[in-house]
Scaffold this active site. Structure first.
Site, PDB file in Angstrom:
ATOM      1  N   SER A 285       0.811  -1.212   0.000  1.00 27.85           N
ATOM      2  CA  SER A 285       0.000   0.000   0.000  1.00 27.85           C
ATOM      3  C   SER A 285       0.851   1.272   0.000  1.00 27.85           C
ATOM      4  CB  SER A 285      -0.962  -0.038   1.191  1.00 27.85           C
ATOM      5  OG  SER A 285      -1.952   0.958   1.089  1.00 27.85           O
ATOM      6  N   ASP A 296       9.479   5.251 -10.751  1.00 28.00           N
ATOM      7  CA  ASP A 296       9.008   5.792 -12.028  1.00 28.00           C
ATOM      8  C   ASP A 296       9.729   7.070 -12.431  1.00 28.00           C
ATOM      9  OD1 ASP A 296       7.288   3.704 -12.255  1.00 28.00           O
ATOM     10  OD2 ASP A 296       5.438   4.865 -12.058  1.00 28.00           O
ATOM     11  N   LYS A 310      -0.738  -4.454  -2.869  1.00 26.64           N
ATOM     12  CA  LYS A 310      -2.041  -3.968  -2.381  1.00 26.64           C
ATOM     13  C   LYS A 310      -2.252  -2.556  -2.921  1.00 26.64           C
ATOM     14  CE  LYS A 310      -4.874  -2.817   1.631  1.00 26.64           C
ATOM     15  NZ  LYS A 310      -5.290  -1.514   1.042  1.00 26.64           N
TER      16      LYS A 310
END
Length: 539
Positions: A285, A296, A310
């Protein structure tokens, strides 16, 4: 007639069609709600036996939720309160770390300046009574209910202390006890800081910032998110901002009902040096949001093993009796559009978690090979989607010193019991012999006498001694015991200083190696290839 309806739908404007479909969905939902209400009235009015309707309703809610995704859940009122406390910055209590030894609550340590220490309670004290009632035999899970309470409230404790005659009586006024989400922060090597965040609570960003500054604002950083299962979204976003540039996307959400949202860094991050983030199968999470954004934007290297996966957003709705349901309302995406949530089938929660358990033994290359590939936003190097965050540098779990006997020592609580017993008799001598952590780290040795005492405790629990397997597991056991002793003498920070500095944690060691190959704050595909080549050569 059905053909006419179909033709009409084909020629309706798309907006109007969506509105009609929404109305049809609403009508269907309303009809099913009436059906459920009708059933409940029939049950209450006609069933042959007397029922516990609270239990019936609760099981009904659980049953409906079990047909949804694996993260929608029902919480009792007590579970709601416990969950809220775990993410709050503090709770009302007496300020002790405790454990259960045999059938007795033992004080492992007291918070400096906290309520318990202020009235004279010490590490090693046995709490035998609370507010006039015996505390002997109290289960570990029930101890917080006895010791916690509103700030300013009083609790009377009966304490047995080694060397003192009779029972000592204390009255403690509860105070605000801070809940830290930063387990450790220290300088791990020349210029390299190490900070471990265990979850995302209400004060995590403030705690992290304070820890970063306290250790001297290092020029390079290892952020350990292993075992961090997430928490509050705003804190995960805030921690991501610490590393990114203003305007860089952190995370986006999308769902059928909830409007899509996008979170961007609101300011330039306070840290732009080399960064390594440690991940494992229990990182989930919020941890995946931070790691995904960093990866990224080519802002740092992710080291370890694939994360949990998750990526579903839950919103908590409180019910009339204080219980609550957590309903999934949206999905998280990383800045490149990767879905964080790994695949699942509705109503198949057992299979979902069984697949998670299997990830402990799956090699990274075989997993990533089947996953969709994305390109990072700066260097356009490949990263992988399909659920979870795949590390840039994969570090295989070290099982060379794993044995059945060693695992039983851990799972039975024998190691913990041994350390409590050992500290009970040796604390004063250790404190005198090792006035600071540096002298302890250098000179303290877990010898064979200590390992034999550990084996005796395990034997009392029915764990048969295995000399060969003990020899294999001994190096890791020595590190674990030394770390736990350091924790009891100082704090959990020193536990990680022992474990990370022992050479027994290949993920940490790999991160230090990778940091040395990152002269700039951002990385490229070539940098990652060089890191993997160097790591493979070292193995």
């Amino acid at each position: 007639m059905r053909r006419i309806v179909l033709i009409v739908f084909l020629f309706l404007p798309s907006v109007l069609l969506a509105q009609l479909l929404d109305r049809e969905t609403e009508r269907s939902a309303a009809a099913q709600a009436q059906k459920l209400s009708q059933f409940y009235r029939l049950l209450a009015g006609h069933y042959v036996d007397t029922l516990d309707y609270g239990s019936v309703v609760e099981q009904g809610i659980r049953g409906m939720l079990s047909q949804l995704d694996p993260h929608s859940a029902y919480l009792t009122a007590e579970e709601v309160e416990d969950a809220m406390q775990s993410f709050d910055g503090s709770f009302g209590g007496i300020g002790v770390e405790f454990n259960i030894l045999g059938d007795t609550i033992i004080v492992v340590s007291t918070i400096a300046g906290g309520p318990a220490e202020s009235v004279g309670i010490r590490a090693g004290d046995r709490i035998t009574g609370v507010d006039g009632r015996s505390a002997i035999g109290t289960k570990r899970a029930d101890v917080p209910k006895l010791l916690r309470g509103p700030k300013g409230s009083r609790v009377k404790l009966e304490v047995v202390r080694k060397g003192a005659s009779g029972v000592l009586d204390f009255e403690v006024v509860r105070g605000d006890i801070p809940i830290s989400t930063v387990d450790a922060a220290y300088m791990a090597a020349d210029g390299i800081g190490y900070i471990k965040v265990n979850r995302f609570g209400s004060n995590t960003v403030a705690e992290f910032t304070e820890a970063f500054e306290r250790i001297g604002s290092p020029s390079a950083l290892i952020l350990d998110l292993r075992g961090n299962g997430g928490g509050l979204l705003d804190q995960a976003i805030g921690l991501s901002e610490f590393f990114l540039k203003k305007g860089e996307q952190i995370v986006s959400t999308e769902g059928n009902i909830v409007a899509p949202t996008v979170a961007y860094a609101r300011r330039d991050g306070a840290f732009d040096g080399p960064l390594a983030i440690l991940m494992d199968e229990a990182s989930a999470s919020g941890s995946e949001i931070v790691a995904g954004a960093v990866q990224d934007w080519d802002r740092g290297v992710i080291v370890g093993r694939p994360s949990f996966g998750k990526g579903l957003v839950q919103r908590q709705f409180v019910l009339l009796d204080g219980s609550a349901v957590r309903l999934t309302t949206a999905r998280y995406h990383t800045p490149t559009g990767r879905v964080i949530q790994r695949p699942f089938e509705k109503g198949r929660k057992d299979e979902y978690y069984r697949a998670y358990a299997e990830r402990f033994t799956v090699m990274h290359d075989s997993v990533a090979g089947d996953a969709p590939q994305y390109r990072t936003l700066v260097s356009s190097r490949p990263v992988y989607g399909g659920g979870g965050i795949y590390p840039d540098v994969y570090v295989e779990r070290d099982t060379s010193r794993y044995t059945r006997y060693g695992a039983e020592l851990v799972m039975s609580g024998s190691i913990n019991d041994f350390v409590i017993n050992y500290m009970d008799s040796a604390r004063a001598g250790l404190a005198a012999r090792y006035p600071d952590f540096e002298s302890f780290e250098k000179d303290f040795v877990v010898d064979d006498v200590m390992l034999n005492a550990l084996a005796d405790i395990a034997a009392d629990k029915g764990i048969e001694y295995d000399e060969d397997q003990m020899a294999v597991s001994a190096p890791d056991l020595r590190v674990q015991i030394k770390g736990l002793v350091a924790q009891k003498l100082w704090d959990v920070n020193e536990y990680y200083r022992v474990v990370n500095g022992s050479g027994a944690d290949p993920v940490f060691d790999t991160a230090v190696e990778c940091i040395g190959m990152m002269p700039e704050g951002r990385i490229t595909g070539r940098t990652v290839d060089e890191m993997n080549a160097r790591v493979q050569k070292c193995r």
